[in-house]
Design an enzyme around this catalytic site. Structure first.
Site, PDB file in Angstrom:
ATOM      1  N   GLU A  18       0.822  -1.210   0.000  1.00  0.00           N
ATOM      2  CA  GLU A  18       0.000   0.000   0.000  1.00  0.00           C
ATOM      3  C   GLU A  18       0.861   1.267   0.000  1.00  0.00           C
ATOM      4  O   GLU A  18       0.590   2.196  -0.761  1.00  0.00           O
ATOM      5  CB  GLU A  18      -0.926  -0.021   1.237  1.00  0.00           C
ATOM      6  CG  GLU A  18      -1.868   1.162   1.323  1.00  0.00           C
ATOM      7  CD  GLU A  18      -2.664   1.169   2.635  1.00  0.00           C
ATOM      8  OE1 GLU A  18      -2.912   0.091   3.215  1.00  0.00           O
ATOM      9  OE2 GLU A  18      -3.022   2.271   3.078  1.00  0.00           O
ATOM     10  N   HIS A  77       8.374  -0.100   5.806  1.00  0.00           N
ATOM     11  CA  HIS A  77       7.855  -0.020   7.169  1.00  0.00           C
ATOM     12  C   HIS A  77       7.704  -1.422   7.728  1.00  0.00           C
ATOM     13  O   HIS A  77       7.265  -2.336   7.047  1.00  0.00           O
ATOM     14  CB  HIS A  77       6.520   0.735   7.238  1.00  0.00           C
ATOM     15  CG  HIS A  77       5.511   0.306   6.219  1.00  0.00           C
ATOM     16  ND1 HIS A  77       5.590   0.683   4.894  1.00  0.00           N
ATOM     17  CD2 HIS A  77       4.420  -0.480   6.322  1.00  0.00           C
ATOM     18  CE1 HIS A  77       4.581   0.157   4.228  1.00  0.00           C
ATOM     19  NE2 HIS A  77       3.857  -0.569   5.069  1.00  0.00           N
ATOM     20  N   HIS A 132       5.702  -3.633  10.308  1.00  0.00           N
ATOM     21  CA  HIS A 132       4.497  -3.699  11.143  1.00  0.00           C
ATOM     22  C   HIS A 132       4.847  -4.468  12.417  1.00  0.00           C
ATOM     23  O   HIS A 132       5.339  -5.603  12.342  1.00  0.00           O
ATOM     24  CB  HIS A 132       3.376  -4.481  10.449  1.00  0.00           C
ATOM     25  CG  HIS A 132       2.811  -3.854   9.218  1.00  0.00           C
ATOM     26  ND1 HIS A 132       1.644  -3.118   9.236  1.00  0.00           N
ATOM     27  CD2 HIS A 132       3.223  -3.864   7.924  1.00  0.00           C
ATOM     28  CE1 HIS A 132       1.359  -2.713   8.011  1.00  0.00           C
ATOM     29  NE2 HIS A 132       2.304  -3.155   7.187  1.00  0.00           N
TER      30      HIS A 132
HETATM   31  P1  5GP Z   1       1.357  -1.981   3.608  1.00  0.00           P
HETATM   32  O1  5GP Z   1       1.976  -0.956   2.686  1.00  0.00           O
HETATM   33  O2  5GP Z   1       2.394  -2.683   4.442  1.00  0.00           O
HETATM   34  O3  5GP Z   1       0.479  -2.951   2.864  1.00  0.00           O
HETATM   35  O4  5GP Z   1       0.388  -1.239   4.607  1.00  0.00           O
HETATM   36  C1  5GP Z   1       0.519   0.126   4.900  1.00  0.00           C
HETATM   37  C2  5GP Z   1      -0.012   0.389   6.294  1.00  0.00           C
HETATM   38  O5  5GP Z   1       0.057   1.783   6.531  1.00  0.00           O
HETATM   39  C3  5GP Z   1      -1.481  -0.041   6.516  1.00  0.00           C
HETATM   40  O6  5GP Z   1      -1.565  -0.894   7.647  1.00  0.00           O
HETATM   41  C4  5GP Z   1      -2.216   1.295   6.740  1.00  0.00           C
HETATM   42  O7  5GP Z   1      -3.261   1.205   7.691  1.00  0.00           O
HETATM   43  C5  5GP Z   1      -1.104   2.210   7.201  1.00  0.00           C
HETATM   44  N1  5GP Z   1      -1.328   3.608   6.803  1.00  0.00           N
HETATM   45  C6  5GP Z   1      -1.623   4.055   5.557  1.00  0.00           C
HETATM   46  N2  5GP Z   1      -1.748   5.395   5.557  1.00  0.00           N
HETATM   47  C7  5GP Z   1      -1.521   5.790   6.841  1.00  0.00           C
HETATM   48  C8  5GP Z   1      -1.515   7.079   7.466  1.00  0.00           C
HETATM   49  O8  5GP Z   1      -1.732   8.119   6.865  1.00  0.00           O
HETATM   50  N3  5GP Z   1      -1.231   7.108   8.799  1.00  0.00           N
HETATM   51  C9  5GP Z   1      -0.984   5.969   9.524  1.00  0.00           C
HETATM   52  N4  5GP Z   1      -0.718   6.112  10.817  1.00  0.00           N
HETATM   53  N5  5GP Z   1      -0.979   4.741   8.954  1.00  0.00           N
HETATM   54  C10 5GP Z   1      -1.257   4.656   7.628  1.00  0.00           C
END
Ligand code: 5GP
Length: 130
Positions: free
Chosen positions: A88, A93, A95
């Protein structure tokens, strides 16, 4: 264009901050799998985990360990899980997710928290950082 996480790190977008040092930044995930779900991010903006230089990669793991231990001390759970996805947001990052059941690790069941709950969770984790 700067990633959304770079904007968070620079304070241009608000977050529930957990910690930062010269190279890394931790804050609560806005759409958490479980209470205490935290993201640890290198300030250096790189899309993919394995494209990080070795020093930044190892530094990110050490920073994540420190934050993970604080989460484990602050949030009742079986253990803290660590995962890297990045489908996303194209800014590396880690988790850190307090796990009580396998569902907490799936990114399909989410919890919703009020602003006050987010603030309290962040405060409790910050208080446990060694
Ligand atoms: P991934 O890229 O690992 O699939 O997920 C990205 C993560 O970033 C997701 O769990 C989502 O909820 C989190 N996320 C996306 N945009 C924001 C934001 O603006 N603020 C915060 N605190 N988390 C975010």
């Amino acid at each position: 264009m700067a990633s959304i996480f770079t904007k968070i790190i620079k304070g241009e977008i608000p977050c529930y901050k957990i910690a930062e040092d010269d190279n890394f930044f931790a804050f609560l995930d806005i759409n958490p799998n479980a209470k205490g779900h935290t993201l640890c991010v290198p300030k250096k903006e790189v899309d993919r985990l394995l494209d990080l230089d070795e020093e930044t990669y190892l530094g990110l793991m050490a920073f994540s360990r420190k934050i993970g231990l604080a989460i484990e001390a602050a949030i009742p759970c079986e253990r803290v899980g660590m995962t890297v996805i990045g489908l996303e947001v194209p800014h590396v990052h880690v988790h850190l997710i307090p796990l009580s059941t396998m569902a907490n690790a799936t990114f399909q069941s989410k919890v919703s928290l009020t602003t006050e709950e987010f603030e309290k969770v962040a405060e409790n984790i910050r208080a446990k950082i060694q």
